[in-house]
Enzyme design. Structure first.
Site: not given
Length: 197
Positions: A66, A69, A114, A149, A158
């Protein structure tokens, strides 16, 4: 282990062959290891990494990662000539070795679950992350139904809601929160009403 492997050297740098990659296609990409490397953020750490690469005759890097890096790769590339000069000056490598390794070629590949990088349909890691999420949803759906439930599932991402949005669509989620579209005032009542239905 990413940049940590470059800085530490030794057994972290080894030649891959067919046996190294056989039977890993079904595994997540971190099978090659991943590590945050504080040392690589310093010039001294990058100097050690350069020394280890030169020692192995490596002048081509494929960096998958990302923002951190890829930023590190750009800094490393821009400093490469200066790092070699310093290694020669310190007597760690010869002028001849420096000339032989004078160019560092880097290919940067966006590895981010992401899926938040423009110019590509899907970043490396997104597809396998979605598969893992759907496996979990499949596993807990029966439990949620049998216990009558409501289950809350949080996924990574993120500042990007791609994983939440796509997995919410694929699983038929009743309610979804994503950072790109924050809930409006009074969302709690609307959500309870929807879930009550």
């Amino acid at each position: 282990q990413g940049y940590e492997g470059l800085v530490e050297g030794g057994d972290n740098i080894k030649q891959a062959n067919w046996l190294s990659v056989s039977n890993i296609i079904q595994l997540g990409g971190t099978v090659i290891g991943s590590a945050r490397c504080k040392a690589f953020t310093t010039r001294a750490g990058r100097l050690r990494a350069a020394r280890n690469l030169v020692e192995h005759g490596i002048t081509n890097l494929c960096v998958i990662g990302g923002d951190g890096s890829l930023t590190g790769a750009d800094i490393f590339r821009s400093e490469w000539a200066g790092l070699l000069e310093e290694l020669v000056r310190d007597g760690q490598i010869s002028e001849e070795v420096a000339k032989k390794n004078c160019r560092l070629n880097i290919v940067g590949l966006v590895g981010s679950i992401d899926n938040d990088f423009c110019g590509t349909d899907m970043t490396i890691g997104t597809d396998s992350a979605l598969h893992r999420i759907m496996e979990v949803v499949d596993a807990i759906t029966t439990t949620a139904q049998s216990h009558q439930r409501t289950f809350v599932l949080e996924v990574m991402g993120r500042h990007c809601g791609y994983l939440a949005l796509v997995s919410g669509l694929a699983s038929g989620a009743d309610w979804l929160f994503i950072p790109e579209s924050p809930p409006e005032d009074g969302w709690e009542d609307l959500m309870c009403e929807r879930l009550g239905e």
